[in-house]
Structures are given as C-alpha cells and as structure tokens.
Design a protein around this motif. Sequence first.
Motif, PDB file in Angstrom:
ATOM      1  N   ASP A   1       0.798  -1.227   0.000  1.00 41.92           N
ATOM      2  CA  ASP A   1       0.000   0.000   0.000  1.00 41.92           C
ATOM      3  C   ASP A   1       0.831   1.278   0.000  1.00 41.92           C
ATOM      4  O   ASP A   1       0.489   2.240  -0.697  1.00 41.92           O
ATOM      5  CB  ASP A   1      -0.937   0.023   1.216  1.00 41.92           C
ATOM      6  N   ILE A   2       1.898   1.324   0.770  1.00 43.86           N
ATOM      7  CA  ILE A   2       2.671   2.568   0.873  1.00 43.86           C
ATOM      8  C   ILE A   2       3.423   2.876  -0.430  1.00 43.86           C
ATOM      9  O   ILE A   2       3.368   4.015  -0.892  1.00 43.86           O
ATOM     10  CB  ILE A   2       3.566   2.567   2.125  1.00 43.86           C
ATOM     11  N   PRO A   3       4.075   1.907  -1.074  1.00 37.87           N
ATOM     12  CA  PRO A   3       4.679   2.232  -2.380  1.00 37.87           C
ATOM     13  C   PRO A   3       3.643   2.706  -3.408  1.00 37.87           C
ATOM     14  O   PRO A   3       3.901   3.651  -4.157  1.00 37.87           O
ATOM     15  CB  PRO A   3       5.335   0.915  -2.808  1.00 37.87           C
ATOM     16  N   LYS A   4       2.464   2.086  -3.414  1.00 37.71           N
ATOM     17  CA  LYS A   4       1.408   2.516  -4.347  1.00 37.71           C
ATOM     18  C   LYS A   4       0.945   3.928  -4.027  1.00 37.71           C
ATOM     19  O   LYS A   4       0.687   4.730  -4.925  1.00 37.71           O
ATOM     20  CB  LYS A   4       0.212   1.557  -4.304  1.00 37.71           C
ATOM     21  N   PHE A   5       0.816   4.243  -2.741  1.00 30.32           N
ATOM     22  CA  PHE A   5       0.441   5.584  -2.302  1.00 30.32           C
ATOM     23  C   PHE A   5       1.428   6.610  -2.853  1.00 30.32           C
ATOM     24  O   PHE A   5       1.037   7.648  -3.390  1.00 30.32           O
ATOM     25  CB  PHE A   5       0.421   5.616  -0.764  1.00 30.32           C
ATOM     26  N   CYS A   6       2.723   6.303  -2.729  1.00 24.93           N
ATOM     27  CA  CYS A   6       3.758   7.231  -3.193  1.00 24.93           C
ATOM     28  C   CYS A   6       3.703   7.434  -4.702  1.00 24.93           C
ATOM     29  O   CYS A   6       3.777   8.568  -5.180  1.00 24.93           O
ATOM     30  CB  CYS A   6       5.138   6.720  -2.781  1.00 24.93           C
ATOM     31  N   VAL A   7       3.562   6.356  -5.445  1.00 23.82           N
ATOM     32  CA  VAL A   7       3.486   6.459  -6.905  1.00 23.82           C
ATOM     33  C   VAL A   7       2.258   7.263  -7.317  1.00 23.82           C
ATOM     34  O   VAL A   7       2.336   8.172  -8.147  1.00 23.82           O
ATOM     35  CB  VAL A   7       3.462   5.050  -7.557  1.00 23.82           C
ATOM     36  N   PHE A   8       1.131   6.957  -6.714  1.00 26.44           N
ATOM     37  CA  PHE A   8      -0.129   7.608  -7.077  1.00 26.44           C
ATOM     38  C   PHE A   8      -0.096   9.112  -6.811  1.00 26.44           C
ATOM     39  O   PHE A   8      -0.596   9.909  -7.597  1.00 26.44           O
ATOM     40  CB  PHE A   8      -1.287   6.951  -6.310  1.00 26.44           C
ATOM     41  N   LEU A   9       0.516   9.522  -5.684  1.00 27.40           N
ATOM     42  CA  LEU A   9       0.505  10.936  -5.306  1.00 27.40           C
ATOM     43  C   LEU A   9       1.808  11.671  -5.645  1.00 27.40           C
ATOM     44  O   LEU A   9       1.920  12.867  -5.412  1.00 27.40           O
ATOM     45  CB  LEU A   9       0.186  11.076  -3.815  1.00 27.40           C
ATOM     46  N   GLY A  10       2.792  10.953  -6.176  1.00 33.30           N
ATOM     47  CA  GLY A  10       4.010  11.595  -6.648  1.00 33.30           C
ATOM     48  C   GLY A  10       5.066  11.848  -5.589  1.00 33.30           C
ATOM     49  O   GLY A  10       6.005  12.613  -5.816  1.00 33.30           O
ATOM     50  N   HIS A  11       4.948  11.200  -4.430  1.00 31.23           N
ATOM     51  CA  HIS A  11       5.962  11.332  -3.393  1.00 31.23           C
ATOM     52  C   HIS A  11       7.068  10.308  -3.653  1.00 31.23           C
ATOM     53  O   HIS A  11       6.845   9.296  -4.306  1.00 31.23           O
ATOM     54  CB  HIS A  11       5.353  11.109  -2.004  1.00 31.23           C
ATOM     55  N   GLU A  12       8.252  10.566  -3.106  1.00 31.10           N
ATOM     56  CA  GLU A  12       9.386   9.665  -3.316  1.00 31.10           C
ATOM     57  C   GLU A  12       9.527   8.716  -2.133  1.00 31.10           C
ATOM     58  O   GLU A  12       9.671   9.149  -0.991  1.00 31.10           O
ATOM     59  CB  GLU A  12      10.676  10.473  -3.455  1.00 31.10           C
ATOM     60  N   LEU A  13       9.484   7.424  -2.417  1.00 30.90           N
ATOM     61  CA  LEU A  13       9.772   6.423  -1.390  1.00 30.90           C
ATOM     62  C   LEU A  13      11.290   6.273  -1.371  1.00 30.90           C
ATOM     63  O   LEU A  13      11.881   5.609  -2.220  1.00 30.90           O
ATOM     64  CB  LEU A  13       9.080   5.090  -1.712  1.00 30.90           C
ATOM     65  N   VAL A  14      11.931   6.942  -0.428  1.00 33.95           N
ATOM     66  CA  VAL A  14      13.389   7.011  -0.365  1.00 33.95           C
ATOM     67  C   VAL A  14      13.975   5.666   0.039  1.00 33.95           C
ATOM     68  O   VAL A  14      14.955   5.199  -0.529  1.00 33.95           O
ATOM     69  CB  VAL A  14      13.832   8.110   0.632  1.00 33.95           C
ATOM     70  N   GLU A  15      13.337   5.036   1.020  1.00 36.81           N
ATOM     71  CA  GLU A  15      13.838   3.747   1.504  1.00 36.81           C
ATOM     72  C   GLU A  15      12.730   3.009   2.230  1.00 36.81           C
ATOM     73  O   GLU A  15      11.832   3.627   2.802  1.00 36.81           O
ATOM     74  CB  GLU A  15      15.020   3.959   2.457  1.00 36.81           C
ATOM     75  N   GLN A  16      12.803   1.692   2.175  1.00 33.52           N
ATOM     76  CA  GLN A  16      11.924   0.868   3.002  1.00 33.52           C
ATOM     77  C   GLN A  16      12.719  -0.318   3.512  1.00 33.52           C
ATOM     78  O   GLN A  16      13.579  -0.843   2.827  1.00 33.52           O
ATOM     79  CB  GLN A  16      10.661   0.438   2.255  1.00 33.52           C
ATOM     80  N   ARG A  17      12.419  -0.692   4.772  1.00 34.28           N
ATOM     81  CA  ARG A  17      13.116  -1.802   5.430  1.00 34.28           C
ATOM     82  C   ARG A  17      12.134  -2.577   6.280  1.00 34.28           C
ATOM     83  O   ARG A  17      11.128  -2.036   6.720  1.00 34.28           O
ATOM     84  CB  ARG A  17      14.190  -1.286   6.387  1.00 34.28           C
TER      85      ARG A  17
ATOM     86  N   GLY B   1       9.776  -7.491  12.514  1.00 30.86           N
ATOM     87  CA  GLY B   1       8.313  -7.397  12.457  1.00 30.86           C
ATOM     88  C   GLY B   1       7.777  -5.991  12.254  1.00 30.86           C
ATOM     89  O   GLY B   1       6.578  -5.782  12.210  1.00 30.86           O
ATOM     90  N   GLN B   2       8.678  -5.028  12.135  1.00 32.42           N
ATOM     91  CA  GLN B   2       8.256  -3.660  11.827  1.00 32.42           C
ATOM     92  C   GLN B   2       8.637  -3.345  10.392  1.00 32.42           C
ATOM     93  O   GLN B   2       9.685  -3.763   9.909  1.00 32.42           O
ATOM     94  CB  GLN B   2       8.957  -2.646  12.733  1.00 32.42           C
ATOM     95  N   PHE B   3       7.765  -2.591   9.746  1.00 29.54           N
ATOM     96  CA  PHE B   3       8.019  -2.141   8.389  1.00 29.54           C
ATOM     97  C   PHE B   3       8.309  -0.650   8.474  1.00 29.54           C
ATOM     98  O   PHE B   3       7.502   0.114   9.013  1.00 29.54           O
ATOM     99  CB  PHE B   3       6.815  -2.446   7.497  1.00 29.54           C
ATOM    100  N   LEU B   4       9.477  -0.262   7.979  1.00 27.66           N
ATOM    101  CA  LEU B   4       9.933   1.122   8.091  1.00 27.66           C
ATOM    102  C   LEU B   4      10.018   1.737   6.705  1.00 27.66           C
ATOM    103  O   LEU B   4      10.554   1.123   5.774  1.00 27.66           O
ATOM    104  CB  LEU B   4      11.310   1.166   8.761  1.00 27.66           C
ATOM    105  N   TYR B   5       9.509   2.954   6.583  1.00 26.92           N
ATOM    106  CA  TYR B   5       9.470   3.670   5.309  1.00 26.92           C
ATOM    107  C   TYR B   5       9.945   5.094   5.519  1.00 26.92           C
ATOM    108  O   TYR B   5       9.627   5.712   6.534  1.00 26.92           O
ATOM    109  CB  TYR B   5       8.043   3.720   4.743  1.00 26.92           C
ATOM    110  N   TRP B   6      10.683   5.608   4.552  1.00 26.45           N
ATOM    111  CA  TRP B   6      11.067   7.018   4.525  1.00 26.45           C
ATOM    112  C   TRP B   6      10.512   7.605   3.238  1.00 26.45           C
ATOM    113  O   TRP B   6      10.851   7.144   2.147  1.00 26.45           O
ATOM    114  CB  TRP B   6      12.592   7.176   4.582  1.00 26.45           C
ATOM    115  N   ILE B   7       9.660   8.591   3.379  1.00 24.03           N
ATOM    116  CA  ILE B   7       8.945   9.178   2.254  1.00 24.03           C
ATOM    117  C   ILE B   7       9.266  10.666   2.176  1.00 24.03           C
ATOM    118  O   ILE B   7       9.111  11.386   3.162  1.00 24.03           O
ATOM    119  CB  ILE B   7       7.431   8.970   2.424  1.00 24.03           C
TER     120      ILE B   7
END
Length: 79
Positions: free
Chosen positions: A48-64, A68-74
Amino acid sequence: MSLQPDAILDASGLNCPEPVMMLHNKVRDLQAGGLLQVIATDPSTRRDIPKFCVFLGHELVEQREDAGQFLYWIRKKAD
C-alpha cells in the motif's frame, strides 16, 4: 546511511486501511521536500505505501523490515 526524518508516523498495531489514511493526513502537514518516517506492523503496507507514493508523486526514499516492523522514509513532493 542515516535518514533524519522531519516527522515520524507510528502506525504500529493498526491494520489496513488505517496506516495509509494516517499517512495521507501526515503528509499533508509536512512541508514540500520534507522527509517522513513511517513505522508500521501491518504487512499490507509493503504493497500500500509504495502505491500511495506512486499515485501521489511522493518519493519512497527507503523501506526496510526489521523485527516485524516495516519502516518507510517518504519525501513529500515539491508543490
């Protein structure tokens, strides 16, 4: 590489669609070019978060995934 976020959204324990709904509101409050870190525990955020970024034009800088935690930098798109 250390990514210093301007804001952090902790969506731990929340399930779809809540993390993305909270992300949408949090990004709105961020300045253009600002970096947001998202912490989530719902595996569906991996889709969901990568799709959110693509759809709204934000940059997904990193994900890890870490213990058990999912970390995202947008990075919010420039206005």
